[in-house]
Design an enzyme around this catalytic site. Structure first.
Site, short mmCIF file in Angstrom:
data_model
loop_
_atom_site.label_atom_id
_atom_site.label_comp_id
_atom_site.label_asym_id
_atom_site.label_seq_id
_atom_site.Cartn_x
_atom_site.Cartn_y
_atom_site.Cartn_z
N HIS A 55 1.41 1.84 -4.23
CA HIS A 55 1.99 3.04 -3.58
C HIS A 55 3.46 2.83 -3.21
O HIS A 55 4.31 3.64 -3.63
CB HIS A 55 1.14 3.44 -2.36
CG HIS A 55 1.79 4.46 -1.47
ND1 HIS A 55 2.05 5.75 -1.88
CD2 HIS A 55 2.28 4.36 -0.20
CE1 HIS A 55 2.65 6.41 -0.90
NE2 HIS A 55 2.80 5.58 0.14
N HIS A 80 8.19 0.69 3.35
CA HIS A 80 8.02 1.82 4.27
C HIS A 80 6.70 1.82 5.04
O HIS A 80 6.62 2.38 6.12
CB HIS A 80 8.25 3.16 3.56
CG HIS A 80 7.08 3.71 2.82
ND1 HIS A 80 6.82 3.37 1.51
CD2 HIS A 80 6.09 4.57 3.18
CE1 HIS A 80 5.73 4.00 1.11
NE2 HIS A 80 5.25 4.73 2.10
N ASP A 81 5.64 1.23 4.48
CA ASP A 81 4.36 1.22 5.20
C ASP A 81 4.05 -0.13 5.85
O ASP A 81 2.99 -0.29 6.47
CB ASP A 81 3.22 1.61 4.24
CG ASP A 81 3.16 3.11 4.01
OD1 ASP A 81 3.61 3.86 4.92
OD2 ASP A 81 2.71 3.54 2.93
N GLU A 84 3.90 0.08 9.78
CA GLU A 84 2.79 0.93 10.22
C GLU A 84 1.43 0.26 9.96
O GLU A 84 0.54 0.33 10.80
CB GLU A 84 2.86 2.28 9.49
CG GLU A 84 1.99 3.34 10.14
CD GLU A 84 2.05 4.69 9.40
OE1 GLU A 84 2.96 4.88 8.56
OE2 GLU A 84 1.19 5.54 9.67
N ASP A 85 1.31 -0.38 8.81
CA ASP A 85 -0.01 -0.86 8.39
C ASP A 85 -0.24 -2.36 8.57
O ASP A 85 -1.35 -2.83 8.35
CB ASP A 85 -0.25 -0.50 6.91
CG ASP A 85 -0.27 1.00 6.70
OD1 ASP A 85 -0.33 1.73 7.72
OD2 ASP A 85 -0.18 1.45 5.55
N ASP A 146 7.65 9.65 -0.71
CA ASP A 146 6.34 9.21 -0.21
C ASP A 146 5.33 10.35 -0.33
O ASP A 146 4.23 10.19 -0.87
CB ASP A 146 6.51 8.78 1.26
CG ASP A 146 5.23 8.22 1.86
OD1 ASP A 146 4.40 7.67 1.10
OD2 ASP A 146 5.08 8.33 3.10
MN MN Z 1 3.42 5.93 2.28
#
Ligand code: MN
Length: 731
Positions: A55, A80-81, A84-85, A146
């Protein structure tokens, strides 16, 4: 292919679409970010079952290839993630990749957080998001990338999530992409949203478009063939592609026009993208291609869209036309240079490519970001209303407003109710008296805002006024109002001429341009049409013209002769003694006022003398008893004066006459007077007593010669006894 190989091949593909100028150092940075993200997301899979890292790679690829962003954005997309993840923090990113990339990742993380919140709080979240993050537009661009990838892989999500994400995309991201000039992405987001929101309708339209384009492939060839021939013959390098309208745009048209798919006829569009010849301006070449096409096919005049002279707010440039194809089918043709095509497909990033980072493109962007921030900090509008406004204000030079039936009209910013009225129909504009905007009564000068619903109020008593021109901004409204004035002007001119001719007849003025010239002088007009128009429009009254003409008439008679001191005669035809006298008294009489003595009322041709009393020179007949008396007492005040002919016309004089009464004497006398050359009658008064008539006639004469001749002719009439000139001032 192993999972590892799948990931590596996806990354290799990303590396192959990086900007051509990417340095080795930057390439290494990207590889490092990829390795880091791969490690961070290790063991995580997406709902589709793929490794998660695919992704971020896909998002980075969209950012690089489809939006045209550079290294920092690609790195931020790959990461980018991560925050967050995974357990990594923004501080970790800052430490490893610097503060710029860290702030991009931070922005993307926050968007993820706020967008994941309850949908009822969505608008407020979105507002906060932009407020915090809008200082770097790359955050929004990467977020769009995204979202695009999420939409492309939406099938694996639950039905509930599909609908939610699709709605959000259509509401927020597609307009945002459009504003950013990402036309291809906007179209794809819209189509994908429709596919998940209204799957059945999407399928019907999709099938229809597919069948249609298959059915018309022959026709398309017949249409394109001659165009290709013409372009080749003129040495153009180009690609020509036929494309159908997007599913979403067809669906939208069906909603707006309330028709079925069969009611949409212009499903096909042909796009010509050319490499401009270096020696000619791009714009010129676009119009040249336009001309080559319209040599072949008839264009629909109202369907020409010139976004070359005036690009759209999002930077879009192209020339669109709709022409009738060989089988009577309409085709839209889009003409773009290679540069315009890149801007159209990739938006502002392509702008930067052509204009440089500090160029106009980024200024446009700055202006937009400023206006977004301003809207965001405006406390008055609620969050949801703000989102509506935001959605509609994406075009900052255009507003979209609606008719009471819900039809959308696009108008330039600052357009008024009156502009809207003319946009609907010329007659509606011409009879507009005001409007209702969102059901509230407003004047016609009211400026419209995007989203307004506008109803035009009309009255058949209404006619356009000149001040209307100040209230409209559209070229259409302006030219329609001016048309009316041009028509009005002609009508006024016609009426004015009629009125003026009536006046000329009524006053028995000579049928030449003399009265006209006089009245123009008085009104300080240079053009007779202006006079007629003023009369026709009732800006100037008939009475005023008559009054002025009469005044001029009298003045005319009074001004034909003037009195002049002898020494001011440049010809100096007098003898030496007189010159001497003149020289002596010249100084004290210079500039003195000259008045005609009321006692003897001299007229041109009479021998006259002037008497200077206190700076005022009174002119008497030489034989006037009063003059003689004055001359004997004030010899030193005598001033030599003579008549000077200015124009050969007249002075007033009074004749007294009497005779034996007989039928027709009055008419005989007046006939003689009217036939006399250079004589005009002013007043006539006749009385009869005991068989004798007495008359008093005031006339204008040019000089004594005329007057003597007139007296002779009246005396010659049968029944006339005496005719004398009245020497006193009672005339
Ligand atoms: Mn994303």
């Amino acid at each position: 292919m192993t999972e590892e190989e799948l990931v590596q091949s996806a990354f290799d593909e990303l590396m192959s679409v990086l900007r051509s100028g990417t340095t080795e150092e930057n390439r290494q940075l990207i590889v490092r970010a990829f390795e880091f993200a791969k490690e961070a997301h290790k063991g995580t899979i997406r709902r589709s079952g793929e490794p998660y890292i695919l992704h971020p790679i896909a998002v980075a690829r969209i950012a690089a290839k489809e939006i045209g962003l550079g290294t920092k954005s690609v790195v931020a997309a790959l990461l980018h993630d991560v925050v967050e993840d995974t357990d990594y923090t923004v501080e970790d990113i800052a430490h490893l990749y610097g503060t710029k990339i860290a702030s991009l990742v931070d922005g993307l993380t926050k968007i993820g957080e706020v967008m994941g919140a309850e949908s009822s709080r969505q608008a407020e979240s979105f507002r906060k998001m932009l407020l915090t993050l809008a200082d770097d537009v790359r955050v929004i661009l990467i977020k769009i990338a995204d979202r695009l990838h999420n939409m492309r892989t939406l099938a694996s999500m639950s039905l509930h999530k599909q609908v939610k994400i699709a709605g959000e995309t259509l509401y927020i991201y597609a307009p945002l992409a459009n504003r950013m000039g990402l036309h291809a992405i906007k179209t794809e987001l819209e189509d994908l949203s429709l596919k998940y929101e209204h799957p059945d309708e999407y399928q019907v339209i999709y099938d229809k478009i597919t069948t249609y384009s298959r059915e018309f492939s022959d026709l398309l060839e017949r249409f394109i063939g001659p165009i290709q021939e013409n372009l080749n013959g003129n040495g153009y390098d180009y690609t020509i592609t036929a494309r159908t309208k997007s599913v979403y745009s067809v669906w939208l048209k069906m909603q707006k026009q309330n028709v079925t798919i069969d009611g949409i006829y212009d499903l096909l569009a042909v796009r010509i993208v050319f490499d401009p010849k270096p020696e000619q301006p791009e714009k010129w070449q676009c119009w040249n291609i336009y001309s080559l096409i319209t040599d072949l096919y008839r264009p629909k005049p109202e369907r020409i869209r010139d976004w070359i002279s005036t690009p759209k707010a999002n930077g879009y440039e192209a020339l669109h036309l709709t022409v009738m194809g060989p089988a009577g089918q309409w085709f839209e043709v889009q003409i773009r240079s290679r540069r315009m095509d890149e801007i159209a497909e990739r938006g502002l990033a392509a702008h930067w490519k052509y204009k440089g980072e500090g160029g106009e493109g980024s200024q446009e962007l700055d202006r937009w970001l400023d206006s977004v921030k301003e809207a965001l900090t405006n406390q008055e509008s609620g969050a949801l209303e703000f989102l509506d406004e935001f959605k509609l204000n994406l075009f900052d030079k255009e507003i979209r407003v609606f008719t009471p039936k819900g039809h959308m009209k696009t108008l330039p910013k600052e357009a008024s109710v009156l502009d809207f009225a003319y946009e609907i129909h010329t007659e509606i504009g011409n009879t507009c008296i005001g409007g209702k905007v969102n059901h509230k009564l407003v004047p016609m000068s009211h400026r419209l805002k995007s989203g307004d619903q506008v109803e035009v109020l009309t009255s058949d008593k209404q006619t356009p006024q000149r001040e209307w021109l100040e209230w409209v901004v559209t070229a259409k409204a302006k030219s329609r109002i001016q048309d009316v004035f041009r028509k009005d002007y002609k009508e006024a001119l016609r009426e004015g001429i009629e009125i003026f001719e009536g006046i000329v007849r009524e006053l028995k003025l000579p049928p030449n341009s003399e009265p006209l010239r006089r009245i123009l002088e008085y009104l300080r007009l240079t053009n007779k049409d202006d006079l007629y128009a003023a009369l026709g429009r009732k800006n100037l009254s008939r009475e005023e013209v008559i009054r002025e003409l009469k005044k001029r008439q009298e003045k005319k008679f009074m001004k034909f002769w003037t009195l002049q001191f002898l020494w001011s005669d440049k010809d100096a035809k007098k003898n030496k003694e007189e010159r001497l006298l003149a020289d002596e008294t010249e100084a004290e009489t210079a500039g003195a006022e000259i008045v005609v003595a009321p006692c003897c009322n001299p007229i041109p041709g009479d021998d006259v003398v002037g008497i200077n009393m206190g700076g005022k020179v009174t002119v008497h007949k030489r034989k006037c008893p009063e003059a003689i008396r004055l001359m004997s007492s004030y010899g030193d005040k005598i001033v030599p004066v003579e008549w000077v002919k200015e124009q050969a016309i007249s002075f007033p004089a009074t004749l007294r006459m009497s005779g034996i009464d007989r039928v027709g004497i009055v008419s005989d006398v007046t006939t003689v007077i009217s036939k006399e050359n250079g004589v005009n009658m002013r007043t006539v008064h006749f009385e009869t007593k005991a068989g004798v008539w007495e008359g008093s006639v005031q006339v204008y004469v040019r000089n004594t010669g005329d007057l003597s001749r007139l007296i002779e002719h009246i005396r010659a009439l049968p029944g006339v006894g005496s005719v004398v000139r009245l020497e006193t001032a009672d005339s």
